[in-house]
Design a protein around this motif. Sequence first.
Motif, PDB file in Angstrom:
ATOM      1  N   HIS A   1       0.807  -1.225   0.000  1.00 11.19           N
ATOM      2  CA  HIS A   1       0.000   0.000   0.000  1.00 11.19           C
ATOM      3  C   HIS A   1       0.844   1.282   0.000  1.00 11.19           C
ATOM      4  CE1 HIS A   1       0.816  -1.026   4.230  1.00 11.19           C
ATOM      5  NE2 HIS A   1       1.005   0.286   4.349  1.00 11.19           N
ATOM      6  N   HIS A   2       2.097   1.202   0.514  1.00 10.35           N
ATOM      7  CA  HIS A   2       2.902   2.416   0.696  1.00 10.35           C
ATOM      8  C   HIS A   2       3.688   2.803  -0.555  1.00 10.35           C
ATOM      9  CE1 HIS A   2       5.502  -1.008   1.314  1.00 10.35           C
ATOM     10  NE2 HIS A   2       6.522  -0.227   1.014  1.00 10.35           N
ATOM     11  N   VAL A   3       3.709   1.960  -1.582  1.00 11.20           N
ATOM     12  CA  VAL A   3       4.604   2.232  -2.715  1.00 11.20           C
ATOM     13  C   VAL A   3       4.189   3.493  -3.473  1.00 11.20           C
ATOM     14  CG1 VAL A   3       5.305  -0.169  -3.003  1.00 11.20           C
ATOM     15  CG2 VAL A   3       3.371   0.725  -4.339  1.00 11.20           C
ATOM     16  N   LYS A   4       5.195   4.189  -3.982  1.00 13.14           N
ATOM     17  CA  LYS A   4       4.945   5.435  -4.719  1.00 13.14           C
ATOM     18  C   LYS A   4       5.372   5.309  -6.190  1.00 13.14           C
ATOM     19  CE  LYS A   4       3.789   8.137  -1.183  1.00 13.14           C
ATOM     20  NZ  LYS A   4       3.335   7.046  -0.326  1.00 13.14           N
ATOM     21  N   THR A   5       6.081   4.227  -6.507  1.00 15.26           N
ATOM     22  CA  THR A   5       6.614   4.081  -7.862  1.00 15.26           C
ATOM     23  C   THR A   5       5.535   4.063  -8.949  1.00 15.26           C
ATOM     24  OG1 THR A   5       8.300   2.752  -6.788  1.00 15.26           O
ATOM     25  CG2 THR A   5       8.331   2.787  -9.171  1.00 15.26           C
ATOM     26  N   PRO A   6       4.381   3.366  -8.747  1.00 17.96           N
ATOM     27  CA  PRO A   6       3.387   3.369  -9.834  1.00 17.96           C
ATOM     28  C   PRO A   6       2.894   4.779 -10.178  1.00 17.96           C
ATOM     29  CG  PRO A   6       2.895   1.642  -8.255  1.00 17.96           C
ATOM     30  CD  PRO A   6       3.996   2.480  -7.647  1.00 17.96           C
ATOM     31  N   GLN A   7       2.571   5.567  -9.138  1.00 13.32           N
ATOM     32  CA  GLN A   7       2.086   6.919  -9.405  1.00 13.32           C
ATOM     33  C   GLN A   7       3.122   7.695 -10.230  1.00 13.32           C
ATOM     34  OE1 GLN A   7       1.992   5.163  -6.544  1.00 13.32           O
ATOM     35  NE2 GLN A   7       1.012   6.337  -4.896  1.00 13.32           N
ATOM     36  N   MET A   8       4.387   7.557  -9.819  1.00  5.89           N
ATOM     37  CA  MET A   8       5.420   8.369 -10.462  1.00  5.89           C
ATOM     38  C   MET A   8       5.728   7.885 -11.872  1.00  5.89           C
ATOM     39  SD  MET A   8       7.655   8.902  -7.011  1.00  5.89           S
ATOM     40  CE  MET A   8       8.350  10.518  -7.054  1.00  5.89           C
ATOM     41  N   LEU A   9       5.805   6.566 -12.061  1.00  7.04           N
ATOM     42  CA  LEU A   9       6.121   6.072 -13.408  1.00  7.04           C
ATOM     43  C   LEU A   9       4.913   6.175 -14.340  1.00  7.04           C
ATOM     44  CD1 LEU A   9       8.592   3.099 -12.794  1.00  7.04           C
ATOM     45  CD2 LEU A   9       9.077   5.408 -13.631  1.00  7.04           C
ATOM     46  N   ASN A  10       3.694   6.074 -13.804  1.00  5.83           N
ATOM     47  CA  ASN A  10       2.520   6.291 -14.663  1.00  5.83           C
ATOM     48  C   ASN A  10       2.469   7.743 -15.134  1.00  5.83           C
ATOM     49  OD1 ASN A  10       1.412   3.679 -14.823  1.00  5.83           O
ATOM     50  ND2 ASN A  10       0.502   3.903 -12.786  1.00  5.83           N
ATOM     51  N   ALA A  11       2.814   8.672 -14.240  1.00 13.19           N
ATOM     52  CA  ALA A  11       2.856  10.089 -14.631  1.00 13.19           C
ATOM     53  C   ALA A  11       3.945  10.314 -15.676  1.00 13.19           C
ATOM     54  CB  ALA A  11       3.108  10.965 -13.399  1.00 13.19           C
ATOM     55  N   LEU A  12       5.080   9.651 -15.479  1.00 14.52           N
ATOM     56  CA  LEU A  12       6.183   9.792 -16.439  1.00 14.52           C
ATOM     57  C   LEU A  12       5.764   9.270 -17.816  1.00 14.52           C
ATOM     58  CD1 LEU A  12       9.907   9.092 -15.814  1.00 14.52           C
ATOM     59  CD2 LEU A  12       8.815   8.008 -17.767  1.00 14.52           C
ATOM     60  N   MET A  13       5.117   8.096 -17.861  1.00 13.92           N
ATOM     61  CA  MET A  13       4.680   7.544 -19.154  1.00 13.92           C
ATOM     62  C   MET A  13       3.645   8.448 -19.816  1.00 13.92           C
ATOM     63  SD  MET A  13       4.623   3.378 -18.781  1.00 13.92           S
ATOM     64  CE  MET A  13       4.077   3.194 -17.081  1.00 13.92           C
ATOM     65  N   ALA A  14       2.757   9.038 -19.003  1.00 12.39           N
ATOM     66  CA  ALA A  14       1.759   9.956 -19.556  1.00 12.39           C
ATOM     67  C   ALA A  14       2.453  11.171 -20.171  1.00 12.39           C
ATOM     68  CB  ALA A  14       0.782  10.391 -18.462  1.00 12.39           C
ATOM     69  N   ARG A  15       3.442  11.710 -19.462  1.00 14.49           N
ATOM     70  CA  ARG A  15       4.188  12.863 -19.993  1.00 14.49           C
ATOM     71  C   ARG A  15       4.899  12.510 -21.292  1.00 14.49           C
ATOM     72  NH1 ARG A  15       5.987  13.525 -14.704  1.00 14.49           N
ATOM     73  NH2 ARG A  15       8.058  12.734 -15.209  1.00 14.49           N
ATOM     74  N   GLU A  16       5.408  11.283 -21.359  1.00 16.57           N
ATOM     75  CA  GLU A  16       6.152  10.847 -22.540  1.00 16.57           C
ATOM     76  C   GLU A  16       5.221  10.429 -23.678  1.00 16.57           C
ATOM     77  OE1 GLU A  16       9.727  10.216 -22.892  1.00 16.57           O
ATOM     78  OE2 GLU A  16       9.956  11.462 -21.115  1.00 16.57           O
ATOM     79  N   GLY A  17       3.899  10.390 -23.406  1.00 19.57           N
ATOM     80  CA  GLY A  17       2.953   9.964 -24.422  1.00 19.57           C
ATOM     81  C   GLY A  17       3.038   8.477 -24.724  1.00 19.57           C
ATOM     82  N   ARG A  18       3.438   7.680 -23.750  1.00 21.66           N
ATOM     83  CA  ARG A  18       3.601   6.243 -23.957  1.00 21.66           C
ATOM     84  C   ARG A  18       2.364   5.479 -23.506  1.00 21.66           C
ATOM     85  NH1 ARG A  18       7.026   6.238 -27.835  1.00 21.66           N
ATOM     86  NH2 ARG A  18       8.820   7.524 -27.326  1.00 21.66           N
ATOM     87  N   ASP A  19       2.010   4.438 -24.237  1.00 21.92           N
ATOM     88  CA  ASP A  19       0.846   3.623 -23.930  1.00 21.92           C
ATOM     89  C   ASP A  19       1.263   2.497 -22.984  1.00 21.92           C
ATOM     90  OD1 ASP A  19      -1.563   2.381 -23.859  1.00 21.92           O
ATOM     91  OD2 ASP A  19      -1.561   1.730 -25.960  1.00 21.92           O
ATOM     92  N   GLY A  20       1.420   2.835 -21.723  1.00 26.16           N
ATOM     93  CA  GLY A  20       1.823   1.846 -20.730  1.00 26.16           C
ATOM     94  C   GLY A  20       1.185   2.160 -19.396  1.00 26.16           C
ATOM     95  N   VAL A  21       1.088   1.145 -18.539  1.00 25.73           N
ATOM     96  CA  VAL A  21       0.519   1.348 -17.207  1.00 25.73           C
ATOM     97  C   VAL A  21       1.243   0.447 -16.214  1.00 25.73           C
ATOM     98  CG1 VAL A  21      -1.315  -0.390 -17.540  1.00 25.73           C
ATOM     99  CG2 VAL A  21      -1.623   1.437 -15.850  1.00 25.73           C
ATOM    100  N   MET A  22       1.518   1.003 -15.021  1.00 23.72           N
ATOM    101  CA  MET A  22       2.117   0.193 -13.950  1.00 23.72           C
ATOM    102  C   MET A  22       1.069  -0.056 -12.876  1.00 23.72           C
ATOM    103  SD  MET A  22       5.488   0.750 -11.568  1.00 23.72           S
ATOM    104  CE  MET A  22       6.597  -0.024 -12.742  1.00 23.72           C
TER     105      MET A  22
ATOM    106  N   GLY B   1       7.810  -5.336 -17.967  1.00 24.19           N
ATOM    107  CA  GLY B   1       8.744  -5.600 -16.875  1.00 24.19           C
ATOM    108  C   GLY B   1       8.120  -5.211 -15.556  1.00 24.19           C
ATOM    109  N   PHE B   2       8.929  -5.227 -14.512  1.00 23.88           N
ATOM    110  CA  PHE B   2       8.388  -4.873 -13.201  1.00 23.88           C
ATOM    111  C   PHE B   2       9.477  -4.366 -12.271  1.00 23.88           C
ATOM    112  CE2 PHE B   2       8.850  -9.486 -13.707  1.00 23.88           C
ATOM    113  CZ  PHE B   2       9.707  -9.834 -12.668  1.00 23.88           C
ATOM    114  N   VAL B   3       9.015  -3.585 -11.309  1.00 27.86           N
ATOM    115  CA  VAL B   3       9.868  -3.096 -10.224  1.00 27.86           C
ATOM    116  C   VAL B   3       9.682  -4.076  -9.059  1.00 27.86           C
ATOM    117  CG1 VAL B   3      10.097  -1.197  -8.554  1.00 27.86           C
ATOM    118  CG2 VAL B   3       9.786  -0.713 -11.005  1.00 27.86           C
ATOM    119  N   VAL B   4      10.731  -4.300  -8.283  1.00 31.83           N
ATOM    120  CA  VAL B   4      10.689  -5.261  -7.190  1.00 31.83           C
ATOM    121  C   VAL B   4      11.109  -4.556  -5.898  1.00 31.83           C
ATOM    122  CG1 VAL B   4      11.549  -7.481  -6.347  1.00 31.83           C
ATOM    123  CG2 VAL B   4      11.433  -7.044  -8.814  1.00 31.83           C
TER     124      VAL B   4
END
Length: 271
Positions: free
Chosen positions: A19-40, A65-68
């Motif tokens: 529940h505490h992870v912040k990586t999805p929010q940050m990498l989803n925002a990054l992909m949106a900024r880059e215009g990439r069709d991806g979701v974490m 891929g995935f973050v661990v």
Amino acid sequence: TREITGHTRVYGILADPIHHVKTPQMLNALMAREGRDGVMVPFQVAPDDLATLVAGLKTMKSLGGFVVTVPHKTAIVDLCDAVSDSARRIGAVNTVRREADGRLIGEMLDGKGFVGGLLAAGIDPKDKSVYLAGAGGAANAIAFAFVEAGISRLTIANRTRAKAEDLAVRLAEAYPKAQVDIGNPDPSGHDIVVNGTSLGLKDGDALPLDTARLSPEQIVAEVIMQPEETALLAAAKAKGCRIHFGKPMLACQLDLMAEFLGMRALPGAGK
Ligand code: NDP
């Protein structure tokens, strides 16, 4: 707004708890900024089920891929088909790319992110003495990155002393000139003091080191991101030390992760 379609590249983050992870929010925002069709998305998995999940993920063609993260960063090493030399030496992986043929390639970015975060804050560890609490996945990565950054000496203190000794041996093998000692909870006499343990994540956790021994000329840095100001950092601040939060470590890793996971150049990705 972005729509998830049959073309969307899927990424995961493996953790337990999650529940505490912040990586999805940050990498989803990054992909949106880059215009990439991806979701974490979060993949919460217990240690006993990690191998089963990873075997399934190898077969998932839409997976990029995935973050661990905790508690899987050590166990994932042997589940990858290949890992980088530095990840092999550290004994931990925190980012895994799935190749088109299903091979899983592991890399460890925690240490590079930690030192990069310090540098971004104007703290250059070169020629500095460092006290590091912990000998788990994050602490291993940070120890190697500090030695690579040219610190003058390193003291490692860990609850399980054998793990600190093992880390010191692997550091000496990789860097025969490095000065590495095993320490106790007393961090005095070091320029930079780092909590590399998971103590501080939960309310009521013990302190990772003896804060009574801190003095104002020391910099005290944290790997814990939430809470931002841990009990250790609050005590260090009260002692007059400069403090360094855990967040810059992650912020610095995001670029490296995005690069490694191909989030900036997805083959065939939609706009
Ligand atoms: P590991 O499980 O690999 O290691 C945990 C470490 O904490 C070990 O040194 C362990 O000691 C110590 N520890 C745990 N509980 C206790 C306790 N009760 N008393 C004394 N020591 C204890 O975890 P990681 O190294 O992967 O992660 C550690 C922390 O770093 C996590 O909280 C994670 O959130 C944070 N982190 C932050 C990042 C960032 O970007 N800011 C990136 C990566 C991690 P022992 O060996 O004796 O068990």
